[in-house]
Design a protein around this motif. Sequence first.
Motif, PDB file in Angstrom:
ATOM      1  N   ASP A  17      27.743  11.940   7.442  1.00 20.84           N
ATOM      2  CA  ASP A  17      28.902  11.172   7.905  1.00 20.84           C
ATOM      3  C   ASP A  17      28.663  10.524   9.264  1.00 20.84           C
ATOM      4  O   ASP A  17      29.437   9.665   9.682  1.00 20.84           O
ATOM      5  CB  ASP A  17      30.144  12.061   7.977  1.00 20.84           C
ATOM      6  N   LEU A  18      27.624  10.924   9.962  1.00 17.09           N
ATOM      7  CA  LEU A  18      27.331  10.347  11.263  1.00 17.09           C
ATOM      8  C   LEU A  18      26.699   8.964  11.151  1.00 17.09           C
ATOM      9  O   LEU A  18      26.654   8.217  12.122  1.00 17.09           O
ATOM     10  CB  LEU A  18      26.423  11.284  12.065  1.00 17.09           C
ATOM     11  N   LEU A  19      26.208   8.628   9.958  1.00 15.84           N
ATOM     12  CA  LEU A  19      25.657   7.290   9.711  1.00 15.84           C
ATOM     13  C   LEU A  19      26.807   6.326   9.455  1.00 15.84           C
ATOM     14  O   LEU A  19      27.852   6.725   8.938  1.00 15.84           O
ATOM     15  CB  LEU A  19      24.716   7.318   8.495  1.00 15.84           C
ATOM     16  N   PRO A  20      26.643   5.048   9.803  1.00 23.54           N
ATOM     17  CA  PRO A  20      27.709   4.080   9.545  1.00 23.54           C
ATOM     18  C   PRO A  20      28.106   4.070   8.062  1.00 23.54           C
ATOM     19  O   PRO A  20      27.246   4.006   7.181  1.00 23.54           O
ATOM     20  CB  PRO A  20      27.092   2.742   9.959  1.00 23.54           C
ATOM     21  N   ALA A  21      29.396   4.160   7.818  1.00 19.82           N
ATOM     22  CA  ALA A  21      29.914   4.273   6.448  1.00 19.82           C
ATOM     23  C   ALA A  21      29.758   2.975   5.672  1.00 19.82           C
ATOM     24  O   ALA A  21      30.063   1.896   6.180  1.00 19.82           O
ATOM     25  CB  ALA A  21      31.381   4.677   6.475  1.00 19.82           C
ATOM     26  N   SER A  22      29.248   3.095   4.447  1.00 18.06           N
ATOM     27  CA  SER A  22      29.175   1.972   3.513  1.00 18.06           C
ATOM     28  C   SER A  22      28.762   2.508   2.151  1.00 18.06           C
ATOM     29  O   SER A  22      28.234   3.611   2.036  1.00 18.06           O
ATOM     30  CB  SER A  22      28.173   0.908   3.978  1.00 18.06           C
ATOM     31  N   ARG A  23      28.991   1.716   1.145  1.00 16.22           N
ATOM     32  CA  ARG A  23      28.542   2.096  -0.203  1.00 16.22           C
ATOM     33  C   ARG A  23      27.021   2.145  -0.266  1.00 16.22           C
ATOM     34  O   ARG A  23      26.454   2.990  -0.942  1.00 16.22           O
ATOM     35  CB  ARG A  23      29.085   1.128  -1.248  1.00 16.22           C
ATOM     36  N   VAL A  24      26.385   1.239   0.431  1.00 16.97           N
ATOM     37  CA  VAL A  24      24.917   1.215   0.457  1.00 16.97           C
ATOM     38  C   VAL A  24      24.398   2.527   1.043  1.00 16.97           C
ATOM     39  O   VAL A  24      23.452   3.118   0.523  1.00 16.97           O
ATOM     40  CB  VAL A  24      24.396  -0.005   1.253  1.00 16.97           C
TER      41      VAL A  24
END
Length: 193
Positions: A17-24
Amino acid sequence: MSTAAATPVRTGQVLADLLPASRVRDVALVLGGAALTGLAAQISVPVPGSPVPVTGQTFAALLVGTSLGAGRGFLALALYALAGIAGVPWFAGASSGVAPSFGYILGMILASTVVGALARRGADRSVWRMAGTMLVGEAIIYAIGVPYLALATGMSAAAAIAAGLTPFLIGDALKAALAMGVLPSAWKFVNKR
């Protein structure tokens, strides 16, 4: 300096969850989790008298679940299982299909989901909570894998325990110890940033 960088990470998050949220991001994490499990399965050592080898896939499955969370962990391990059934040679020893040890893979799907849910509640933040989380995950894998082994091979319950549980306990304790150090340390590093 951004507020997000200065604020400690809250319970309710997993490392992914610390990574930028996106479907990719989510697709990449699921594919990466499946691939990591497949790669770890290639670390495979036969156990005399057992159709189940010692592998790194159990460690990978639990690491995937705690790092990605329940939903993505479930999808990663389900993808791993379905692709292996379909012929991708990434089960232990570059095998595929359904074998007597397939119950352990089914157990890994459930275990990854459960440890992911526990991690979301902060179980991956301290050494001792992580130890408990790994024990729960391992117990789930064996609770499905050992009975499946007995049914698939016609072994008695005692023989399945002797061939599919007992030889793996020391190795699983070492894998749990490794996870106990890795994930809480990752959180400490993130919270210092």
